[in-house]
Design an enzyme around this catalytic site. Structure first.
Site, PDB file in Angstrom:
ATOM      1  N   ASN A  77      19.861  26.030  25.234  1.00 46.32           N
ATOM      2  CA  ASN A  77      20.431  24.685  25.282  1.00 46.32           C
ATOM      3  C   ASN A  77      19.300  23.790  25.765  1.00 46.32           C
ATOM      4  O   ASN A  77      19.014  23.745  26.958  1.00 46.32           O
ATOM      5  CB  ASN A  77      21.618  24.631  26.242  1.00 46.32           C
ATOM      6  CG  ASN A  77      22.241  23.235  26.272  1.00 46.32           C
ATOM      7  OD1 ASN A  77      21.634  22.265  25.790  1.00 46.32           O
ATOM      8  ND2 ASN A  77      23.419  23.126  26.851  1.00 46.32           N
ATOM      9  N   ARG A  85      27.108  16.769  37.108  1.00 53.78           N
ATOM     10  CA  ARG A  85      26.836  15.739  36.094  1.00 53.78           C
ATOM     11  C   ARG A  85      28.012  15.586  35.125  1.00 53.78           C
ATOM     12  O   ARG A  85      28.554  16.568  34.618  1.00 53.78           O
ATOM     13  CB  ARG A  85      25.542  16.062  35.324  1.00 53.78           C
ATOM     14  CG  ARG A  85      25.680  17.121  34.258  1.00 53.78           C
ATOM     15  CD  ARG A  85      24.382  17.432  33.541  1.00 53.78           C
ATOM     16  NE  ARG A  85      23.991  16.434  32.570  1.00 53.78           N
ATOM     17  CZ  ARG A  85      23.373  16.709  31.424  1.00 53.78           C
ATOM     18  NH1 ARG A  85      23.089  17.967  31.103  1.00 53.78           N
ATOM     19  NH2 ARG A  85      23.033  15.759  30.606  1.00 53.78           N
ATOM     20  N   GLU A 110      21.179  27.937  19.118  1.00 51.02           N
ATOM     21  CA  GLU A 110      21.236  26.664  19.851  1.00 51.02           C
ATOM     22  C   GLU A 110      22.654  26.462  20.373  1.00 51.02           C
ATOM     23  O   GLU A 110      23.611  26.627  19.611  1.00 51.02           O
ATOM     24  CB  GLU A 110      20.876  25.547  18.854  1.00 51.02           C
ATOM     25  CG  GLU A 110      21.073  24.140  19.373  1.00 51.02           C
ATOM     26  CD  GLU A 110      21.013  23.087  18.240  1.00 51.02           C
ATOM     27  OE1 GLU A 110      21.175  23.449  17.043  1.00 51.02           O
ATOM     28  OE2 GLU A 110      20.811  21.913  18.574  1.00 51.02           O
ATOM     29  N   TYR A 145      30.736  17.902  30.544  1.00 46.35           N
ATOM     30  CA  TYR A 145      30.134  19.220  30.794  1.00 46.35           C
ATOM     31  C   TYR A 145      30.973  20.137  31.686  1.00 46.35           C
ATOM     32  O   TYR A 145      30.556  21.260  31.958  1.00 46.35           O
ATOM     33  CB  TYR A 145      28.725  19.035  31.384  1.00 46.35           C
ATOM     34  CG  TYR A 145      27.835  18.184  30.497  1.00 46.35           C
ATOM     35  CD1 TYR A 145      27.514  18.603  29.209  1.00 46.35           C
ATOM     36  CD2 TYR A 145      27.344  16.947  30.929  1.00 46.35           C
ATOM     37  CE1 TYR A 145      26.728  17.826  28.374  1.00 46.35           C
ATOM     38  CE2 TYR A 145      26.549  16.156  30.105  1.00 46.35           C
ATOM     39  CZ  TYR A 145      26.244  16.601  28.829  1.00 46.35           C
ATOM     40  OH  TYR A 145      25.471  15.826  28.000  1.00 46.35           O
ATOM     41  N   PRO A 156      16.597  20.349  30.541  1.00 49.52           N
ATOM     42  CA  PRO A 156      16.738  19.368  31.605  1.00 49.52           C
ATOM     43  C   PRO A 156      18.188  19.008  31.943  1.00 49.52           C
ATOM     44  O   PRO A 156      19.028  18.891  31.057  1.00 49.52           O
ATOM     45  CB  PRO A 156      16.008  18.130  31.069  1.00 49.52           C
ATOM     46  CG  PRO A 156      15.874  18.350  29.612  1.00 49.52           C
ATOM     47  CD  PRO A 156      15.818  19.833  29.409  1.00 49.52           C
ATOM     48  N   ASN A 157      18.412  18.884  33.237  1.00 45.91           N
ATOM     49  CA  ASN A 157      19.685  18.442  33.821  1.00 45.91           C
ATOM     50  C   ASN A 157      20.799  19.485  33.752  1.00 45.91           C
ATOM     51  O   ASN A 157      21.890  19.249  34.270  1.00 45.91           O
ATOM     52  CB  ASN A 157      20.156  17.115  33.186  1.00 45.91           C
ATOM     53  CG  ASN A 157      19.151  16.015  33.429  1.00 45.91           C
ATOM     54  OD1 ASN A 157      18.753  15.787  34.573  1.00 45.91           O
ATOM     55  ND2 ASN A 157      18.707  15.347  32.389  1.00 45.91           N
ATOM     56  N   HIS A 193      25.288  23.839  22.652  1.00 44.59           N
ATOM     57  CA  HIS A 193      25.579  22.609  23.397  1.00 44.59           C
ATOM     58  C   HIS A 193      26.972  22.721  23.976  1.00 44.59           C
ATOM     59  O   HIS A 193      27.911  23.106  23.260  1.00 44.59           O
ATOM     60  CB  HIS A 193      25.470  21.380  22.498  1.00 44.59           C
ATOM     61  CG  HIS A 193      24.097  21.222  21.951  1.00 44.59           C
ATOM     62  ND1 HIS A 193      23.046  20.797  22.720  1.00 44.59           N
ATOM     63  CD2 HIS A 193      23.590  21.516  20.730  1.00 44.59           C
ATOM     64  CE1 HIS A 193      21.950  20.813  21.989  1.00 44.59           C
ATOM     65  NE2 HIS A 193      22.253  21.254  20.786  1.00 44.59           N
ATOM     66  N   ARG A 218      29.350  12.429  19.616  1.00 47.95           N
ATOM     67  CA  ARG A 218      28.809  11.534  20.645  1.00 47.95           C
ATOM     68  C   ARG A 218      27.867  10.493  20.036  1.00 47.95           C
ATOM     69  O   ARG A 218      27.970  10.194  18.861  1.00 47.95           O
ATOM     70  CB  ARG A 218      28.159  12.380  21.746  1.00 47.95           C
ATOM     71  CG  ARG A 218      29.185  13.301  22.438  1.00 47.95           C
ATOM     72  CD  ARG A 218      28.581  14.109  23.540  1.00 47.95           C
ATOM     73  NE  ARG A 218      28.110  13.269  24.625  1.00 47.95           N
ATOM     74  CZ  ARG A 218      27.342  13.703  25.629  1.00 47.95           C
ATOM     75  NH1 ARG A 218      26.984  14.976  25.676  1.00 47.95           N
ATOM     76  NH2 ARG A 218      26.946  12.878  26.585  1.00 47.95           N
ATOM     77  N   ALA A 249      18.525  17.253  26.549  1.00 50.06           N
ATOM     78  CA  ALA A 249      18.079  16.066  25.805  1.00 50.06           C
ATOM     79  C   ALA A 249      16.855  16.337  24.936  1.00 50.06           C
ATOM     80  O   ALA A 249      16.614  15.610  23.960  1.00 50.06           O
ATOM     81  CB  ALA A 249      17.794  14.928  26.779  1.00 50.06           C
TER      82      ALA A 249
HETATM   83  C1  DQA Z   1      23.786  18.936  25.806  1.00 54.03           C
HETATM   84  C2  DQA Z   1      23.920  17.689  24.921  1.00 54.03           C
HETATM   85  C3  DQA Z   1      22.674  16.838  25.009  1.00 54.03           C
HETATM   86  O1  DQA Z   1      22.822  15.693  24.185  1.00 54.03           O
HETATM   87  C4  DQA Z   1      22.456  16.383  26.430  1.00 54.03           C
HETATM   88  O2  DQA Z   1      21.282  15.614  26.528  1.00 54.03           O
HETATM   89  C5  DQA Z   1      22.458  17.505  27.399  1.00 54.03           C
HETATM   90  C6  DQA Z   1      23.445  18.561  27.239  1.00 54.03           C
HETATM   91  C7  DQA Z   1      25.079  19.766  25.827  1.00 54.03           C
HETATM   92  O3  DQA Z   1      25.029  20.882  26.341  1.00 54.03           O
HETATM   93  O4  DQA Z   1      26.123  19.308  25.378  1.00 54.03           O
HETATM   94  O5  DQA Z   1      21.703  17.521  28.363  1.00 54.03           O
HETATM   95  O6  DQA Z   1      22.754  19.756  25.275  1.00 54.03           O
END
Ligand code: DQA
Length: 144
Positions: A73, A17, A97, A22, A9-10, A99, A106, A76
């Protein structure tokens, strides 16, 4: 070697964003960057992005027998989803995984990653280059 790159998501909002966390690259930039990197290495890669947990589970299940490795990735859902953890365990495909941000520096609620329990490696805080590191790691891991 066939790799599936899954973004949760996102991550379709990359470039818009929270650029401090990011960066300014868009999702399309990210896809092209990984495609070029894999292309130069003769690795085939597919991409999937969804904002919906069940769709991500479906995609991981569909990867069974079709892909050698997964880069994910989960956004959230990293911090909430036992369903994604179980899906990766169910298919048994080596999964890395990723990020983009340095999650370990964070908020407290970002400190748990469920999916990490099923992953062969975690890459954080390298921006979108983290996906390329994941490609390198998976290549070495799968060639072993
Ligand atoms: C993320 C870190 C997560 O905590 C966050 O909710 C994201 C992006 C990252 O790529 O740093 O959506 O996965």
């Amino acid at each position: 070697m066939k790799i599936l790159v899954i973004n949760g998501p996102n991550l379709n909002m990359l470039g818009i964003r929270e650029p401090d966390h990011y960066g300014r690259e868009t999702y399309e930039d990210l896809v092209n960057k990984i495609k070029n990197y894999c292309g130069e290495r003769n690795i085939s890669c597919d991409f999937y992005q969804s904002n919906h947990e069940g769709c991500l589970v479906d995609k991981i299940q569909e990867a069974y027998g079709a892909f050698d490795g997964i880069i994910i990735n989960p956004g959230a859902y990293t911090h909430t989803s036992i369903a994604l953890l179980d899906a990766v365990k169910a298919v048994g495909i080596p999964t890395v995984e990723v990020h983009i941000s340095k999650v370990e520096e964070r908020e407290d609620f970002r400190q748990i990653s469920y999916i990490r329990f099923a992953c062969v490696r975690t890459v954080t805080g390298l921006g979108t280059d983290g996906y390329l590191k994941a490609v390198d790691f998976l290549t070495q891991y799968l060639e072993k």
